[in-house]
Structure formats: structure tokens, C-alpha cells
Design a protein around this motif. Structure first.
Motif, mmCIF file in Angstrom:
data_model
loop_
_atom_site.group_PDB
_atom_site.id
_atom_site.type_symbol
_atom_site.label_atom_id
_atom_site.label_comp_id
_atom_site.label_asym_id
_atom_site.label_seq_id
_atom_site.Cartn_x
_atom_site.Cartn_y
_atom_site.Cartn_z
ATOM 1 N N ASN A 1 0.818 -1.182 -0.061
ATOM 2 C CA ASN A 1 0.040 0.093 -0.118
ATOM 3 C C ASN A 1 0.959 1.347 0.189
ATOM 4 O OD1 ASN A 1 -1.649 2.131 0.599
ATOM 5 N ND2 ASN A 1 -2.693 1.101 2.073
ATOM 6 N N ALA A 2 0.684 2.193 -1.090
ATOM 7 C CA ALA A 2 1.805 2.942 -1.196
ATOM 8 C C ALA A 2 1.414 4.180 -0.136
ATOM 9 C CB ALA A 2 1.532 3.757 -2.579
ATOM 10 N N GLY A 3 0.289 4.046 0.277
ATOM 11 C CA GLY A 3 -0.054 5.104 1.362
ATOM 12 C C GLY A 3 0.574 4.747 2.723
ATOM 13 N N CYS A 4 1.424 3.698 2.847
ATOM 14 C CA CYS A 4 1.932 3.473 4.017
ATOM 15 C C CYS A 4 3.427 3.832 4.031
ATOM 16 C CB CYS A 4 1.809 1.818 4.368
ATOM 17 S SG CYS A 4 0.102 1.383 4.832
ATOM 18 N N LEU A 5 3.983 4.054 2.733
ATOM 19 C CA LEU A 5 5.113 4.306 2.650
ATOM 20 C C LEU A 5 5.494 5.925 2.831
ATOM 21 C CD1 LEU A 5 5.712 2.223 -0.629
ATOM 22 C CD2 LEU A 5 6.404 1.857 1.480
ATOM 23 N N GLN A 6 6.646 6.282 3.691
ATOM 24 C CA GLN A 6 7.089 7.516 3.989
ATOM 25 C C GLN A 6 7.339 8.444 2.503
ATOM 26 O OE1 GLN A 6 9.840 7.380 6.969
ATOM 27 N NE2 GLN A 6 8.232 7.248 8.672
ATOM 28 N N SER A 7 7.204 9.534 2.404
ATOM 29 C CA SER A 7 7.649 10.258 1.331
ATOM 30 C C SER A 7 7.070 10.071 0.147
ATOM 31 C CB SER A 7 9.132 10.519 1.412
ATOM 32 O OG SER A 7 9.949 9.178 0.757
ATOM 33 N N ILE A 8 5.917 9.143 -0.089
ATOM 34 C CA ILE A 8 5.394 9.033 -1.538
ATOM 35 C C ILE A 8 4.085 9.357 -1.131
ATOM 36 C CG2 ILE A 8 4.389 7.015 -2.742
ATOM 37 C CD1 ILE A 8 6.938 5.575 -2.315
ATOM 38 N N ASP A 9 3.452 9.882 -2.112
ATOM 39 C CA ASP A 9 2.123 10.595 -2.212
ATOM 40 C C ASP A 9 1.598 9.534 -3.219
ATOM 41 O OD1 ASP A 9 -0.356 11.816 -2.696
ATOM 42 O OD2 ASP A 9 0.460 13.614 -2.987
ATOM 43 N N PRO A 10 0.542 8.863 -2.821
ATOM 44 C CA PRO A 10 -0.196 7.744 -3.516
ATOM 45 C C PRO A 10 -1.159 8.416 -4.578
ATOM 46 C CG PRO A 10 -0.956 7.693 -1.406
ATOM 47 C CD PRO A 10 0.017 8.448 -1.182
ATOM 48 N N PHE A 11 -1.414 9.617 -4.405
ATOM 49 C CA PHE A 11 -2.389 10.149 -5.253
ATOM 50 C C PHE A 11 -1.716 10.859 -6.396
ATOM 51 C CE2 PHE A 11 -4.724 10.149 -1.487
ATOM 52 C CZ PHE A 11 -5.848 9.625 -1.705
ATOM 53 N N ASN A 12 -0.303 10.897 -6.383
ATOM 54 C CA ASN A 12 0.717 11.260 -7.397
ATOM 55 C C ASN A 12 1.156 10.205 -8.414
ATOM 56 O OD1 ASN A 12 0.249 14.223 -7.043
ATOM 57 N ND2 ASN A 12 1.888 14.346 -5.799
ATOM 58 N N LEU A 13 0.979 8.815 -8.113
ATOM 59 C CA LEU A 13 1.411 7.767 -8.882
ATOM 60 C C LEU A 13 0.848 7.413 -10.000
ATOM 61 C CD1 LEU A 13 1.851 5.222 -5.978
ATOM 62 C CD2 LEU A 13 3.752 6.558 -7.168
ATOM 63 N N GLU A 14 1.225 6.986 -11.211
ATOM 64 C CA GLU A 14 0.459 6.792 -12.290
ATOM 65 C C GLU A 14 -0.134 5.508 -12.308
ATOM 66 O OE1 GLU A 14 1.846 5.454 -16.689
ATOM 67 O OE2 GLU A 14 2.914 6.845 -15.857
ATOM 68 N N ILE A 15 -1.454 5.323 -12.383
ATOM 69 C CA ILE A 15 -2.288 4.181 -12.058
ATOM 70 C C ILE A 15 -2.450 3.287 -13.478
ATOM 71 C CG2 ILE A 15 -4.270 3.348 -11.234
ATOM 72 C CD1 ILE A 15 -2.656 4.848 -9.269
#
Length: 89
Positions: free
Chosen positions: A67-81
Motif C-alpha cells: 500500500n503506497a499510502g503506508c510508505l513515507q515520502s510517497i504521495d499515492p495520489f501522484n502515482l501513475e495508475i
């Protein structure tokens, strides 16, 4: 983004890593594991807050979905889906 029943309901943005490259740094004692259907995949979640953290998929042996939302310094809403048709697996 996977469209299987569990991923659709979680709504998490997942990134994938090789199991050999994944290392849980802390909090293992706080994790629970959920398995459904074939009981091959392992879906981990925090037993305190319930957030989905990562999973070992049945259909991608040797990988972890994180879950990218659990990773520090990563904004999951800016990831290419990329949508995955997991509902047909």
C-alpha cells in the motif's frame, strides 16, 4: 489498480516489489493476516487501526503488493495508475 473484490473495496494504491527486496523494518507484531477463497494469498493489516499494509498475491508469486499510502515520502495520489483485471483471475 486491481478490480478484484477485495482490492476494489480497499481502494489502496499498490506498488509491487520482489519478495527478496522487501524488508519490514518494524511493527511485525502489530500485523494481522487475512486469507480468503483459495487461502494462498496473504493480506496483511494493522491490528490496531485496520489499515491494509501489504499482501503476498496468489497470482504474482515472488512479489509483494505494498500500500503506497503506508510508505513515507510517497504521495499515492501522484502515482501513475495502471488498472489490472484481477476480477478475472
Amino acid at each position: 489498480m486491481c478490480d478484484c473484490s477485495i482490492c476494489t473495496r480497499k481502494g489502496a494504491r499498490m506498488v509491487y516489489a520482489e519478495q527478496a527486496d522487501f524488508k519490514l523494518l518494524k511493527g511485525e507484531h502489530s500485523l494481522g493476516c487475512y486469507q480468503f477463497n483459495t487461502k494462498v494469498a496473504e493480506h496483511y493489516f494493522c491490528k490496531t487501526c485496520g489499515i491494509y499494509t501489504h499482501h503476498k498475491p496468489r497470482t504474482l508469486p515472488g512479489k509483494y503488493g505494498i500500500n503506497a499510502g503506508c510508505l513515507q515520502s510517497i504521495d499515492p495520489f501522484n502515482l501513475e495508475i495502471t488498472k489490472v483485471n484481477g476480477g478475472s483471475w
